[in-house]
Each structure stands twice: as C-alpha cells, then as structure tokens.
Write an enzyme that holds these catalytic residues in place. Structure first.
Site, mmCIF file in Angstrom:
data_model
loop_
_atom_site.group_PDB
_atom_site.id
_atom_site.type_symbol
_atom_site.label_atom_id
_atom_site.label_comp_id
_atom_site.label_asym_id
_atom_site.label_seq_id
_atom_site.Cartn_x
_atom_site.Cartn_y
_atom_site.Cartn_z
ATOM 1 N N TYR A 23 5.128 3.949 8.211
ATOM 2 C CA TYR A 23 4.951 2.991 7.157
ATOM 3 C C TYR A 23 3.398 2.571 7.300
ATOM 4 O O TYR A 23 2.668 3.194 8.308
ATOM 5 C CB TYR A 23 5.868 2.154 6.518
ATOM 6 C CG TYR A 23 5.460 1.656 5.509
ATOM 7 C CD1 TYR A 23 5.486 2.476 4.474
ATOM 8 C CD2 TYR A 23 4.903 0.349 4.906
ATOM 9 C CE1 TYR A 23 5.305 2.159 2.897
ATOM 10 C CE2 TYR A 23 4.535 0.068 3.884
ATOM 11 C CZ TYR A 23 4.520 0.870 2.760
ATOM 12 O OH TYR A 23 4.227 0.518 1.445
ATOM 13 N N ARG A 53 -3.510 1.701 -6.555
ATOM 14 C CA ARG A 53 -3.893 0.789 -5.468
ATOM 15 C C ARG A 53 -3.068 0.862 -4.227
ATOM 16 O O ARG A 53 -2.193 0.039 -4.034
ATOM 17 C CB ARG A 53 -3.732 -0.547 -6.162
ATOM 18 C CG ARG A 53 -4.632 -1.663 -5.273
ATOM 19 C CD ARG A 53 -3.960 -2.808 -4.830
ATOM 20 N NE ARG A 53 -2.910 -2.359 -3.705
ATOM 21 C CZ ARG A 53 -1.981 -3.124 -3.653
ATOM 22 N NH1 ARG A 53 -1.496 -4.358 -4.020
ATOM 23 N NH2 ARG A 53 -0.999 -2.674 -2.539
ATOM 24 N N LYS A 113 8.324 3.771 1.988
ATOM 25 C CA LYS A 113 9.436 2.578 1.726
ATOM 26 C C LYS A 113 10.715 3.100 1.513
ATOM 27 O O LYS A 113 11.409 2.188 2.214
ATOM 28 C CB LYS A 113 8.761 2.164 0.121
ATOM 29 C CG LYS A 113 7.413 1.260 0.390
ATOM 30 C CD LYS A 113 7.770 -0.171 -0.220
ATOM 31 C CE LYS A 113 6.916 -1.277 0.761
ATOM 32 N NZ LYS A 113 6.182 -2.198 0.007
ATOM 33 N N GLU A 173 5.530 0.104 -7.032
ATOM 34 C CA GLU A 173 4.779 -0.146 -5.830
ATOM 35 C C GLU A 173 3.367 0.606 -5.691
ATOM 36 O O GLU A 173 2.974 1.833 -6.347
ATOM 37 C CB GLU A 173 5.695 0.775 -4.854
ATOM 38 C CG GLU A 173 5.156 0.871 -3.490
ATOM 39 C CD GLU A 173 5.275 -0.631 -2.804
ATOM 40 O OE1 GLU A 173 6.515 -1.011 -3.128
ATOM 41 O OE2 GLU A 173 4.372 -0.867 -2.057
ATOM 42 N N ASP A 174 2.354 -0.389 -5.564
ATOM 43 C CA ASP A 174 1.136 -0.077 -5.398
ATOM 44 C C ASP A 174 0.442 0.225 -6.670
ATOM 45 O O ASP A 174 -0.349 1.473 -6.811
ATOM 46 C CB ASP A 174 0.842 1.080 -4.448
ATOM 47 C CG ASP A 174 0.927 0.478 -2.995
ATOM 48 O OD1 ASP A 174 1.115 -0.892 -2.857
ATOM 49 O OD2 ASP A 174 0.710 1.028 -1.940
ATOM 50 N N ASP A 227 7.381 -4.983 -5.727
ATOM 51 C CA ASP A 227 7.527 -5.426 -4.185
ATOM 52 C C ASP A 227 6.009 -6.155 -4.101
ATOM 53 O O ASP A 227 5.945 -7.155 -3.179
ATOM 54 C CB ASP A 227 7.594 -4.289 -3.117
ATOM 55 C CG ASP A 227 7.814 -4.850 -1.875
ATOM 56 O OD1 ASP A 227 8.455 -5.623 -1.634
ATOM 57 O OD2 ASP A 227 7.106 -4.323 -1.040
ATOM 58 N N ASP A 228 4.812 -5.534 -4.397
ATOM 59 C CA ASP A 228 3.610 -6.048 -4.205
ATOM 60 C C ASP A 228 3.449 -7.633 -4.563
ATOM 61 O O ASP A 228 2.807 -8.567 -3.875
ATOM 62 C CB ASP A 228 2.369 -5.520 -4.713
ATOM 63 C CG ASP A 228 2.529 -3.758 -4.569
ATOM 64 O OD1 ASP A 228 2.636 -3.641 -3.258
ATOM 65 O OD2 ASP A 228 2.820 -3.151 -5.230
ATOM 66 N N ASN A 245 -4.103 -5.876 4.321
ATOM 67 C CA ASN A 245 -3.906 -4.521 4.944
ATOM 68 C C ASN A 245 -4.821 -3.773 4.691
ATOM 69 O O ASN A 245 -5.606 -3.841 3.584
ATOM 70 C CB ASN A 245 -2.521 -3.888 4.575
ATOM 71 C CG ASN A 245 -1.551 -4.925 4.969
ATOM 72 O OD1 ASN A 245 -1.396 -5.399 6.151
ATOM 73 N ND2 ASN A 245 -0.588 -5.175 4.120
HETATM 74 P P1 NAD Z 1 -5.154 -7.160 -5.949
HETATM 75 O O1 NAD Z 1 -6.344 -6.064 -6.173
HETATM 76 O O2 NAD Z 1 -4.265 -7.330 -6.764
HETATM 77 O O3 NAD Z 1 -5.825 -8.709 -5.490
HETATM 78 C C1 NAD Z 1 -7.084 -8.669 -4.769
HETATM 79 C C2 NAD Z 1 -7.502 -10.092 -5.087
HETATM 80 O O4 NAD Z 1 -8.745 -10.631 -4.118
HETATM 81 C C3 NAD Z 1 -8.293 -10.042 -6.659
HETATM 82 O O5 NAD Z 1 -8.194 -11.497 -7.195
HETATM 83 C C4 NAD Z 1 -9.919 -10.212 -6.376
HETATM 84 O O6 NAD Z 1 -10.525 -10.869 -7.232
HETATM 85 C C5 NAD Z 1 -9.872 -10.781 -4.868
HETATM 86 N N1 NAD Z 1 -11.032 -10.969 -4.003
HETATM 87 C C6 NAD Z 1 -11.604 -9.712 -3.921
HETATM 88 N N2 NAD Z 1 -12.539 -10.021 -2.960
HETATM 89 C C7 NAD Z 1 -12.573 -11.492 -2.672
HETATM 90 C C8 NAD Z 1 -13.268 -12.151 -2.133
HETATM 91 N N3 NAD Z 1 -14.439 -11.786 -1.085
HETATM 92 N N4 NAD Z 1 -13.034 -13.480 -1.865
HETATM 93 C C9 NAD Z 1 -11.814 -13.921 -2.642
HETATM 94 N N5 NAD Z 1 -11.252 -13.129 -3.228
HETATM 95 C C10 NAD Z 1 -11.432 -11.973 -3.361
HETATM 96 O O7 NAD Z 1 -4.652 -6.747 -4.682
HETATM 97 P P2 NAD Z 1 -2.938 -7.342 -4.069
HETATM 98 O O8 NAD Z 1 -1.956 -6.412 -4.105
HETATM 99 O O9 NAD Z 1 -2.963 -8.827 -4.421
HETATM 100 O O10 NAD Z 1 -3.290 -7.316 -2.463
HETATM 101 C C11 NAD Z 1 -4.245 -8.171 -1.572
HETATM 102 C C12 NAD Z 1 -4.347 -7.688 -0.324
HETATM 103 O O11 NAD Z 1 -2.955 -8.208 0.121
HETATM 104 C C13 NAD Z 1 -4.443 -6.315 0.198
HETATM 105 O O12 NAD Z 1 -5.084 -6.126 1.270
HETATM 106 C C14 NAD Z 1 -2.831 -5.961 0.536
HETATM 107 O O13 NAD Z 1 -2.715 -5.089 1.497
HETATM 108 C C15 NAD Z 1 -2.593 -7.351 1.223
HETATM 109 N N6 NAD Z 1 -0.838 -7.458 0.931
HETATM 110 C C16 NAD Z 1 -0.371 -7.737 2.027
HETATM 111 C C17 NAD Z 1 0.960 -7.999 2.027
HETATM 112 C C18 NAD Z 1 1.653 -8.601 3.347
HETATM 113 O O14 NAD Z 1 1.215 -8.609 4.185
HETATM 114 N N7 NAD Z 1 3.038 -8.410 3.441
HETATM 115 C C19 NAD Z 1 1.626 -7.501 0.956
HETATM 116 C C20 NAD Z 1 1.075 -7.284 -0.099
HETATM 117 C C21 NAD Z 1 -0.493 -7.125 -0.062
#
Ligand code: NAD
Length: 555
Positions: free
Chosen positions: A107, A160, A178, A249-250, A272-273, A412
């Site tokens: 993963y 995504r 997953k 997912e994604d 899940d996201d 990530n």
């Molecule tokens: P998303 O695209 O839905 O959201 C990203 C957000 O970040 C948007 O609101 C965007 O406007 C904002 N953004 C972008 N650049 C920015 C900046 N410079 N300053 C402030 N905000 C900014 O994506 P998501 O699904 O919410 O995922 C976001 C991140 O979280 C990814 O890197 C993903 O890998 C990570 N994530 C981690 C976990 C975990 O650790 N368990 C789980 C899910 C997602």
C-alpha cells in the site's frame, strides 16, 4: 486459459490429469511446492512440482529472500502482486507475519509509484473495469465476477490517487491494495472482496500520450453522463451483490462529497478519504489528550487544507463534541480551516458547499502563520497535500502557545508531508505531539527517542468493513466511525504514549480491527440496521469470522 477461482477437487467431471495443472493455476487453491505427496498422487500433480515438499515456513523464507533481493520498492511490489496472483494463502501469510515491512510495499507509499506506471508493470488483470462503453450493461459486467458472495467492494475513478492526482485507469492499484489490507489487517476473507475501477477517462496529458496506457483514451466524463454511470453502478451492485459494502476511494473532492451525499442513505456505503481519515485522526486527537492534558472539548483545531480529509475530520470532531454535550454550533466553532486561498470565513463568496458549515465570522486571514498567531490553536492538522506548509516559524509559534502542541502532518506520500517528524520535534524543542500520514522512523533528541505515530486509515476501514459483515448492516452511519475512533484510541497503551506514539503498534492491528468490528456491529444492532441475529459475545463472533491464511488439506 480461463481458470475458475474456486476449483472443486471432488469434481468428477475434471479428469485427474487436468486437475493438477488447474490447481497450480488457481491462486486460491494453489499450494505450490507445499502440496503433500498424497495430494500430488491423488490430484494429478505428480511430476509437475520439484520433488521436495516444502513447509509454508520454507516458502515464506523463499518469498522474503526474493522480495528483499529486489533492487527497488517498485520491483518488490511487482514480486508481491505476482505472488498474490499465484498463491493467495502464501501472500497473506507473508504479509500478515511481516506487516510493518509489507504494508508500505503493498500500500502507500509504494502503491502510488505502482499506479503511476500501471500500464508498464501490468502482468495479470485483477478486479473489474467499468467504462462508459458498458452503459446499460453494468450488471452483466458484475456477473462476470466468479463469486456471488461479495461483501466488500472498493471502487475508484482514479481522479485523485493518494496525493498524485489524476491517474485514470492506473488507479486500479488502490482498490487492489486497500482490499488486501481488509484481509491483512482485519481478516476479511479475500474471497468476498472485489476491486473495481470506474474508468471514466483521464485528463492527464501524460497518460493519454503513453502508448502503454491501458485505460480509455479520452477525457473524463463529467456532469450527467458521469452521474448516470455511477447510478447504474450502485443499482447493479445492489442487484448482483445485495450484501456488499461499497467503499468509495480516491475520488476528487468535487465528486466525492456529492456521491457520498447521494448514496449514504440509499446504500451500504462510505468514503474512506472522508470518513476513515476522520476516524483515525480523531483517535489520534483523543490519545493526545493523555499527553497534553487537554480533553477534546478544550481543544481548538486549525486545519491546513479544507478538502475531503479536512472536512471529514471536522465533521467527526463536531459529532464527538456533540456526543459530549456541546451544542453543534459551538462544536463547529472549534474547527477552523485554511484552504489554498485563505482562511475559510463567512465573508468569502468563493466557497464550495462542503466548506460552508465551517465558514465562521472572522476577518480575512491570508496565510497560515498569521492564522496560527490569531486563532491560537491547540492542534494544527495538515491535510493540504502540499509539502513544507508547517515552517519552523509556525511550529515554533505553536510551541510558544502550547505546553504540548498537537501537530499532525497527514499529507501523503512522504514527500508531501507538511513537515517531517524530525522538524516537528526539533522546532518545538521536543514538545510536539506528532502524527503523520506516511511513516517516519524514530527520532532521537538528546537522550530521548520519539516514535511518531502514523495516522494510517488501515487502523479503521478494515475493522469497519468486518463489523458491517459481522452484523449484516444495511447502512454505514457516523456513529460507527465515532465508536471506531474511541476504540482505536483506547488501544494505544501507556508504553505507546510514553514514546509519543498515539496509535497501537501495527503488529496488534488484527486484534485492534476485531475490537473496532465489534463496536461497529453493536452500533448497527443498536440502530436497527443489522441483518444478522445479535450474538451473545460480539467480539468472539467477530473473531470467529477472521480469515487465517493456512493451507487446506485436499485429500
Ligand atoms: P483534497 O484535494 O480534497 O483537499 C486538499 C485541500 O487542501 C483543498 O481544500 C485545498 O484548497 C487545500 N490546499 C491546497 N494547497 C494548500 C495550501 N498551500 N494551504 C492550505 N490549503 C491548501 O484532498 P484530501 O483528500 O483532503 O487529501 C489531502 C491530503 O491528505 C493528501 O495529501 C492525502 O494524501 C492526505 N490524506 C492523509 C490521510 C491519512 O493520513 N490517514 C488520509 C486521507 C488523506
């Protein structure tokens, strides 16, 4: 050659001479060099295998030797997926006994690399692909899957993938990965899992120009065409696999929130996201209270990012605080969000629907450092997907404001992390309560060693899935994630917390998942959503359902 997935060794219509070779090509039944002499004699295997009968321990040693000898992680991934295609039992035995080593390979982060080059490393297909060409025939596609008893589907449209963007049909690596975690982390039987990609095209010019790309060579479906395909897919699943849970997912957030909203009360489904991330993060925040001395209801949260992960976490925090008696509006007022433009606040006219509930009254703030200074959060949560957002100045300000600042850099893969574990500890003089999305190794500071916790969704979704199966739940409800988060937090031991790890060790994940499954199943019963009778001892019942990778004796 088409190989049936569930070969019956007692099937007399199969000639003995044919049975042996079919067994060797059936990943569910195959034992490779571990077939006994008796099985070899009785099942047409004589001569088809080297003479020595291996034990599964010898086979594991061989696999680990081969995997470790590969020159890079991508080739380790290919080696493991090839094993999954040959011998499912051995694959799960290797993964479950070596979870810390294997999880990053099968993963995140390595699966991300594998998705980027899916068309180049492709060996065998896995799962089902559905495209606009199958409109009107999605049921037929689902019926091509050889097992009618599917209980968990993970589906992506590849828009995504992790933090890597639009990978189109290459995203198939994610549902495959997953679902292997459903089995490895919670013991969901692999035979009841089904990975699906809705290949609705890609807008990636690079993929469209790649001669080895295996998906539809067209731009993404949008609008009504997209929604109609998703609708047909959900209805087809409900007809062909009526007991299946659908995990989205994604998906990119412009589709993710709408799809979840459309189906959450019509199907057994979750994202899940949004929801899994929320539960694992809430668990980390609950555990952190033991180190900060601040219970959840005394915390103030500032999110860097306002997408699927951020809003999902915010909504679950509100649900958790509401369950503790705080009015919802007051609970929401504890959560502040910065998006790519500025602070999410009530004067903004450019906010997407999902952000509006958190657009509180406040003067505009343009940057994160100013937001930290003005809003004085106790916890800073990075879910922006953008590397380096937590600068030295910001972490130091968090440390000035708080005795133990909570700093979660969840983006990530590792390269996108808002700050590294080392930076968080160094810039806060060792006072940060830190968790990350991708794994970081232990950090030494003077005579202290910190072991940063990984807020890995794998702590949550496999247990939720097992709980849905155990109860026959017809819906997935927010209480299930709240209960899952509380249970996960309670599993972090004093020893874990003493080194700064907010989550239990991965080596305990099967037990943790069983406990989560039990509370999820209880929530289904409490809300009248269960389709199975309620067992007297739920935890024992859940444990009795967990898959154990072991060879069967066929004769
Ligand atoms: P998303 O695209 O839905 O959201 C990203 C957000 O970040 C948007 O609101 C965007 O406007 C904002 N953004 C972008 N650049 C920015 C900046 N410079 N300053 C402030 N905000 C900014 O994506 P998501 O699904 O919410 O995922 C976001 C991140 O979280 C990814 O890197 C993903 O890998 C990570 N994530 C981690 C976990 C975990 O650790 N368990 C789980 C899910 C997602």
């Amino acid at each position: 050659m088409i190989v049936p997935r569930f070969l019956d060794v007692a099937d007399e219509t199969i000639r003995p001479a044919e049975m042996g070779i079919r067994l060797l090509h059936d990943p569910v039944m195959n034992k490779g060099s571990a077939f006994s002499l008796e099985e070899r004699r009785r099942l047409g295997l004589l001569g088809l295998l080297p003479p020595h009968v291996s034990t599964i321990e010898e086979q594991i040693a061989r696999v680990l030797g081969n995997v470790r000898a590969q020159p890079d992680d991508l080739r380790r991934y290919v080696e493991m997926i090839s094993l999954l295609d040959r011998n499912e039992t051995l694959f799960y035995k290797v993964v479950m006994e070596n979870l810390e080593e294997m999880m990053p390979i099968i993963y995140t982060p390595v699966v991300g690399k594998a998705c980027q080059v899916y068309g180049h490393i492709f060996r065998r297909p896995r799962g089902l692909f559905i495209t606009r060409r199958e409109r009107g025939r999605v049921r037929e596609v689902l019926r091509h899957w050889p097992n009618r008893g599917v209980r968990v589907i993970v589906v992506t449209d590849g828009e995504r993938i992790l933090g890597l963007g639009d990978l189109g049909a290459n995203g198939m690596g994610i549902p495959v990965g997953k679902l292997s975690l459903y089995t490895a982390c919670a013991g969901v039987h692999p035979a009841v899992t089904l990975p699906i990609t809705l290949d609705v095209g890609t807008n990636s010019a690079e993929l469209l120009a790649d001669p080895l790309y295996l998906g539809m060579r067209e731009n993404r479906l949008r609008g009504a065409d997209y929604d109609e395909l998703v609708e047909e897919f959900v209805l087809a699943v409900q007809e062909v696999f009526p007991h299946a849970l659908i995990q989205w997912e994604d998906f990119a957030n412009h589709n993710a929130f709408r799809v979840l909203e459309t189906y959450k009360d019509r199907a057994c489904t979750f994202n899940d996201d949004v929801q899994g991330t929320a539960a694992v993060t809430l668990a980390g925040l609950c555990s952190s209270a033991a180190l900060t001395g601040l219970p959840l209801k005394e915390q103030r949260f500032l999110f860097c990012g306002a997408g699927e992960a951020a809003i999902g976490i915010g909504e679950l925090i509100v649900a958790a605080l509401a369950a503790e008696g705080l009015p919802k509006a007051e609970a929401a007022a504890r959560c502040w969000f910065m998006d790519s433009k500025a602070l999410v606040e009530s004067t903004r006219r450019d906010l997407q629907e999902h952000k509006r509930a958190f657009a509180h009254d406040h003067a505009p703030i343009a940057d994160l450092a100013s937001a930290v200074r003005e809003l004085k959060p106790t916890a800073l949560i990075g879910v922006s997907g953008k590397k380096g957002q937590f600068t030295r100045e910001i972490v130091a300000e968090m440390a000035r404001l708080n005795r133990r600042p909570v700093i979660f850099a969840l983006s990530n893969p590792t390269d996108n992390s808002e700050c590294t574990a080392e930076q968080a500890y160094a810039w806060s003089e060792g006072r940060a309560v830190f968790a990350s999305g991708s794994p970081f190794g232990p950090v030494r500071r003077g005579d202290q060693t910190f072991v940063p916790g990984q807020g890995n969704n794998a702590y949550i979704f496999p247990g939720v899935g097992l709980g849905v199966i155990a109860s026959g739940a017809s819906r997935v409800i927010p209480e299930m994630f709240l209960e899952a988060a509380r249970t996960l937090a309670a599993c972090a031991t004093k020893e874990d917390l003493a080194v700064g790890r907010l989550y239990p060790a991965l080596s305990r994940i099967q037990d943790v998942s069983a406990r989560i499954a039990a509370v999820v199943a209880e929530a289904a019963h409490a809300r009248g959503l269960a389709g199975e009778p309620r067992p007297e001892d739920m935890l024992a019942h859940v444990r009795s359902l967990q898959y154990v990778p072991a060879y069967k004796t066929y004769v």
